[in-house]
Motif scaffolding. Structure first.
Motif, PDB file in Angstrom:
ATOM      1  N   GLU A  88       7.162  83.063  41.151  1.00  0.00           N
ATOM      2  CA  GLU A  88       5.701  83.181  41.101  1.00  0.00           C
ATOM      3  C   GLU A  88       5.095  82.991  42.492  1.00  0.00           C
ATOM      4  O   GLU A  88       4.174  83.725  42.880  1.00  0.00           O
ATOM      5  N   ARG A  89       5.604  82.031  43.226  1.00  0.00           N
ATOM      6  CA  ARG A  89       5.081  81.782  44.572  1.00  0.00           C
ATOM      7  C   ARG A  89       5.325  82.985  45.491  1.00  0.00           C
ATOM      8  O   ARG A  89       4.499  83.304  46.346  1.00  0.00           O
ATOM      9  N   LEU A  90       6.446  83.656  45.316  1.00  0.00           N
ATOM     10  CA  LEU A  90       6.726  84.857  46.103  1.00  0.00           C
ATOM     11  C   LEU A  90       5.789  86.000  45.720  1.00  0.00           C
ATOM     12  O   LEU A  90       5.256  86.700  46.582  1.00  0.00           O
ATOM     13  N   LEU A  91       5.564  86.183  44.421  1.00  0.00           N
ATOM     14  CA  LEU A  91       4.684  87.256  43.954  1.00  0.00           C
ATOM     15  C   LEU A  91       3.247  87.057  44.424  1.00  0.00           C
ATOM     16  O   LEU A  91       2.532  88.023  44.695  1.00  0.00           O
ATOM     17  N   GLU A  92       2.846  85.799  44.555  1.00  0.00           N
ATOM     18  CA  GLU A  92       1.477  85.496  44.979  1.00  0.00           C
ATOM     19  C   GLU A  92       1.166  86.013  46.387  1.00  0.00           C
ATOM     20  O   GLU A  92       0.005  86.227  46.726  1.00  0.00           O
ATOM     21  N   THR A  93       2.180  86.210  47.191  1.00  0.00           N
ATOM     22  CA  THR A  93       1.954  86.667  48.567  1.00  0.00           C
ATOM     23  C   THR A  93       1.510  88.126  48.626  1.00  0.00           C
ATOM     24  O   THR A  93       1.007  88.581  49.662  1.00  0.00           O
ATOM     25  N   LYS A  94       1.717  88.863  47.523  1.00  0.00           N
ATOM     26  CA  LYS A  94       1.336  90.282  47.441  1.00  0.00           C
ATOM     27  C   LYS A  94       2.127  91.148  48.428  1.00  0.00           C
ATOM     28  O   LYS A  94       1.710  92.250  48.764  1.00  0.00           O
ATOM     29  N   ARG A  95       3.273  90.651  48.874  1.00  0.00           N
ATOM     30  CA  ARG A  95       4.113  91.419  49.788  1.00  0.00           C
ATOM     31  C   ARG A  95       5.398  91.810  49.076  1.00  0.00           C
ATOM     32  O   ARG A  95       5.963  91.024  48.318  1.00  0.00           O
ATOM     33  N   LYS A  96       5.866  93.003  49.367  1.00  0.00           N
ATOM     34  CA  LYS A  96       7.077  93.500  48.731  1.00  0.00           C
ATOM     35  C   LYS A  96       8.307  92.890  49.386  1.00  0.00           C
ATOM     36  O   LYS A  96       8.420  92.839  50.607  1.00  0.00           O
ATOM     37  N   ILE A  97       9.226  92.405  48.549  1.00  0.00           N
ATOM     38  CA  ILE A  97      10.480  91.844  49.041  1.00  0.00           C
ATOM     39  C   ILE A  97      11.531  92.949  49.023  1.00  0.00           C
ATOM     40  O   ILE A  97      11.757  93.594  47.996  1.00  0.00           O
ATOM     41  N   THR A  98      12.168  93.172  50.172  1.00  0.00           N
ATOM     42  CA  THR A  98      13.140  94.260  50.314  1.00  0.00           C
ATOM     43  C   THR A  98      14.457  93.715  50.852  1.00  0.00           C
ATOM     44  O   THR A  98      14.607  92.511  51.058  1.00  0.00           O
ATOM     45  N   ASP A  99      15.395  94.634  51.122  1.00  0.00           N
ATOM     46  CA  ASP A  99      16.657  94.204  51.718  1.00  0.00           C
ATOM     47  C   ASP A  99      16.486  93.833  53.193  1.00  0.00           C
ATOM     48  O   ASP A  99      17.426  93.379  53.843  1.00  0.00           O
ATOM     49  N   GLN A 100      15.288  94.029  53.699  1.00  0.00           N
ATOM     50  CA  GLN A 100      14.960  93.600  55.057  1.00  0.00           C
ATOM     51  C   GLN A 100      14.195  92.269  55.061  1.00  0.00           C
ATOM     52  O   GLN A 100      13.638  91.873  56.071  1.00  0.00           O
ATOM     53  N   SER A 101      14.192  91.609  53.910  1.00  0.00           N
ATOM     54  CA  SER A 101      13.528  90.314  53.774  1.00  0.00           C
ATOM     55  C   SER A 101      14.566  89.203  53.660  1.00  0.00           C
ATOM     56  O   SER A 101      15.726  89.432  53.284  1.00  0.00           O
ATOM     57  N   LEU A 102      14.135  88.010  53.984  1.00  0.00           N
ATOM     58  CA  LEU A 102      14.972  86.821  53.814  1.00  0.00           C
ATOM     59  C   LEU A 102      14.081  85.706  53.271  1.00  0.00           C
ATOM     60  O   LEU A 102      12.905  85.603  53.649  1.00  0.00           O
ATOM     61  N   ILE A 103      14.612  84.895  52.380  1.00  0.00           N
ATOM     62  CA  ILE A 103      13.851  83.802  51.770  1.00  0.00           C
ATOM     63  C   ILE A 103      14.425  82.461  52.224  1.00  0.00           C
ATOM     64  O   ILE A 103      15.636  82.214  52.077  1.00  0.00           O
ATOM     65  N   LEU A 104      13.572  81.623  52.790  1.00  0.00           N
ATOM     66  CA  LEU A 104      13.965  80.266  53.156  1.00  0.00           C
ATOM     67  C   LEU A 104      13.362  79.303  52.140  1.00  0.00           C
ATOM     68  O   LEU A 104      12.142  79.209  52.003  1.00  0.00           O
ATOM     69  N   LEU A 105      14.214  78.584  51.435  1.00  0.00           N
ATOM     70  CA  LEU A 105      13.773  77.554  50.495  1.00  0.00           C
ATOM     71  C   LEU A 105      13.853  76.223  51.231  1.00  0.00           C
ATOM     72  O   LEU A 105      14.937  75.785  51.620  1.00  0.00           O
ATOM     73  N   VAL A 106      12.715  75.581  51.423  1.00  0.00           N
ATOM     74  CA  VAL A 106      12.644  74.412  52.301  1.00  0.00           C
ATOM     75  C   VAL A 106      12.431  73.142  51.486  1.00  0.00           C
ATOM     76  O   VAL A 106      11.385  72.949  50.861  1.00  0.00           O
ATOM     77  N   GLY A 107      13.441  72.272  51.492  1.00  0.00           N
ATOM     78  CA  GLY A 107      13.347  71.004  50.790  1.00  0.00           C
ATOM     79  C   GLY A 107      12.918  69.876  51.709  1.00  0.00           C
ATOM     80  O   GLY A 107      12.994  69.983  52.928  1.00  0.00           O
ATOM     81  N   ARG A 108      12.483  68.780  51.102  1.00  0.00           N
ATOM     82  CA  ARG A 108      12.094  67.600  51.873  1.00  0.00           C
ATOM     83  C   ARG A 108      13.287  67.066  52.653  1.00  0.00           C
ATOM     84  O   ARG A 108      13.173  66.720  53.822  1.00  0.00           O
ATOM     85  N   GLY A 109      14.449  66.996  51.985  1.00  0.00           N
ATOM     86  CA  GLY A 109      15.656  66.521  52.641  1.00  0.00           C
ATOM     87  C   GLY A 109      15.953  65.068  52.354  1.00  0.00           C
ATOM     88  O   GLY A 109      15.064  64.287  52.004  1.00  0.00           O
ATOM     89  N   SER A 110      17.214  64.699  52.490  1.00  0.00           N
ATOM     90  CA  SER A 110      17.663  63.336  52.245  1.00  0.00           C
ATOM     91  C   SER A 110      19.087  63.211  52.752  1.00  0.00           C
ATOM     92  O   SER A 110      19.819  64.204  52.848  1.00  0.00           O
ATOM     93  N   SER A 111      19.493  61.992  53.059  1.00  0.00           N
ATOM     94  CA  SER A 111      20.895  61.759  53.420  1.00  0.00           C
ATOM     95  C   SER A 111      21.797  61.760  52.189  1.00  0.00           C
ATOM     96  O   SER A 111      23.020  61.792  52.312  1.00  0.00           O
ATOM     97  N   ASP A 112      21.192  61.742  51.012  1.00  0.00           N
ATOM     98  CA  ASP A 112      21.960  61.769  49.759  1.00  0.00           C
ATOM     99  C   ASP A 112      22.495  63.185  49.540  1.00  0.00           C
ATOM    100  O   ASP A 112      21.714  64.144  49.468  1.00  0.00           O
ATOM    101  N   PRO A 113      23.792  63.355  49.403  1.00  0.00           N
ATOM    102  CA  PRO A 113      24.371  64.705  49.245  1.00  0.00           C
ATOM    103  C   PRO A 113      23.928  65.418  47.977  1.00  0.00           C
ATOM    104  O   PRO A 113      23.969  66.647  47.913  1.00  0.00           O
ATOM    105  N   ASP A 114      23.493  64.665  46.960  1.00  0.00           N
ATOM    106  CA  ASP A 114      23.052  65.303  45.721  1.00  0.00           C
ATOM    107  C   ASP A 114      21.810  66.160  45.932  1.00  0.00           C
ATOM    108  O   ASP A 114      21.596  67.147  45.227  1.00  0.00           O
ATOM    109  N   VAL A 115      20.981  65.788  46.913  1.00  0.00           N
ATOM    110  CA  VAL A 115      19.776  66.573  47.189  1.00  0.00           C
ATOM    111  C   VAL A 115      20.161  67.963  47.671  1.00  0.00           C
ATOM    112  O   VAL A 115      19.639  68.978  47.190  1.00  0.00           O
ATOM    113  N   LYS A 116      21.074  68.017  48.621  1.00  0.00           N
ATOM    114  CA  LYS A 116      21.506  69.315  49.141  1.00  0.00           C
ATOM    115  C   LYS A 116      22.248  70.111  48.070  1.00  0.00           C
ATOM    116  O   LYS A 116      22.058  71.325  47.942  1.00  0.00           O
ATOM    117  N   LYS A 117      23.050  69.430  47.267  1.00  0.00           N
ATOM    118  CA  LYS A 117      23.779  70.114  46.198  1.00  0.00           C
ATOM    119  C   LYS A 117      22.808  70.756  45.208  1.00  0.00           C
ATOM    120  O   LYS A 117      22.965  71.926  44.829  1.00  0.00           O
TER     121      LYS A 117
END
Length: 253
Positions: A114-143
């Motif tokens: 939904e957040r991607l669709l809200e941008t009103k931009r077409k996603i193509t094979d020339q696009s890349l998506i970065l999913l950005v987390g808060r982060g933690s030293s706990d490995p479960d967060v990255k997993k």
């Protein structure tokens, strides 16, 4: 009498705390429990101790504690349980059940789409998506965030999805921004995997603005997750997990 205690993270930003309270009030409407209280782990009030005591004062004989957190990390594993153990010792006659954070869920991937669709931009094979987390030293967060990125990748087979982190995990958001400049893509969608606005969003906006000045690629910052109705449904599921004799109880309780 069974009470529900919703435990939010807390923020120095007043707007973020207000968003959390409004969301929890919506969650409360979906539950039949007479006793329902919200609280914050840090940086806002009421505290866990205060809200727990309020539940008891209102007549609770059992408290279901739900961490309103995106992923399982130190807050969910240690910080919140430490406070709950202290309160359990103060009120030993009150049964306590501690649930899971929001965690990995297809509903969360729905929100990302939904957040991607809200941008009103077409996603193509020339696009890349970065999913950005808060982060933690706990490995479960990255997993867990990597798992969510994989689920989004399945839904977006014609583009590439990568995860990165704002603090305490690699790759960092700054490093990821530099790395994508070498990728054969012309458009980067950035999704903040955050519940609320605040200082982290401000730092992301600044970093994107700086790199956009010199890059020929387009960087599209999506809206953060926010307290979406589908998160409300996941919270409801976490509450249901604690109901009945065979209820799930977090290993960290």
């Amino acid at each position: 009498m069974e009470a529900i205690l919703y435990i939010c993270h807390g923020s120095r930003v007043n707007e973020a705390a207000a968003q959390a309270v409004n969301f929890i009030k919506e969650c409360m409407k979906r539950q039949s429990n007479i006793i329902q209280e919200y609280c914050f782990l840090e940086l806002a009030s009421p505290t866990i101790e205060d809200a727990y005591a309020t539940c008891v004062q209102r007549g609770a004989t059992k408290i279901i504690a739900i961490p309103v957190l995106l992923l399982t990390a130190a807050h969910a594993k240690h910080d919140i349980p430490d406070v709950l153990h202290k309160m359990k010792n103060l009120f030993p006659e009150v049964e306590l059940k501690y649930g899971r954070p929001i965690g990995v869920s297809e509903k969360m991937v729905d929100i990302l789409e939904e957040r991607l669709l809200e941008t009103k931009r077409k996603i193509t094979d020339q696009s890349l998506i970065l999913l950005v987390g808060r982060g933690s030293s706990d490995p479960d967060v990255k997993k867990d965030l990597s798992h969510i990125a994989d689920l989004l990748q399945i839904r977006m087979p014609n583009t590439t999805v990568k995860d990165c982190y704002l603090t305490a995990a690699t790759p960092s958001f700054e490093d990821a921004l530099i790395q994508v400049e070498s990728y054969p893509v012309n458009q980067i969608f950035i999704i903040p995997y955050l519940l609320f606005t605040g200082l982290l969003m401000q730092s992301m906006e600044k970093a994107i603005g700086e790199i956009q000045r010199t890059s020929e690629q387009e960087f599209v910052l999506c809206h953060y997750l926010g307290y979406h109705p589908k998160i409300e449904k996941v919270i409801g599921e976490r509450i249901q997990e604690l109901s009945g004799e065979s209820a799930y109880v977090s290993n960290y309780a």
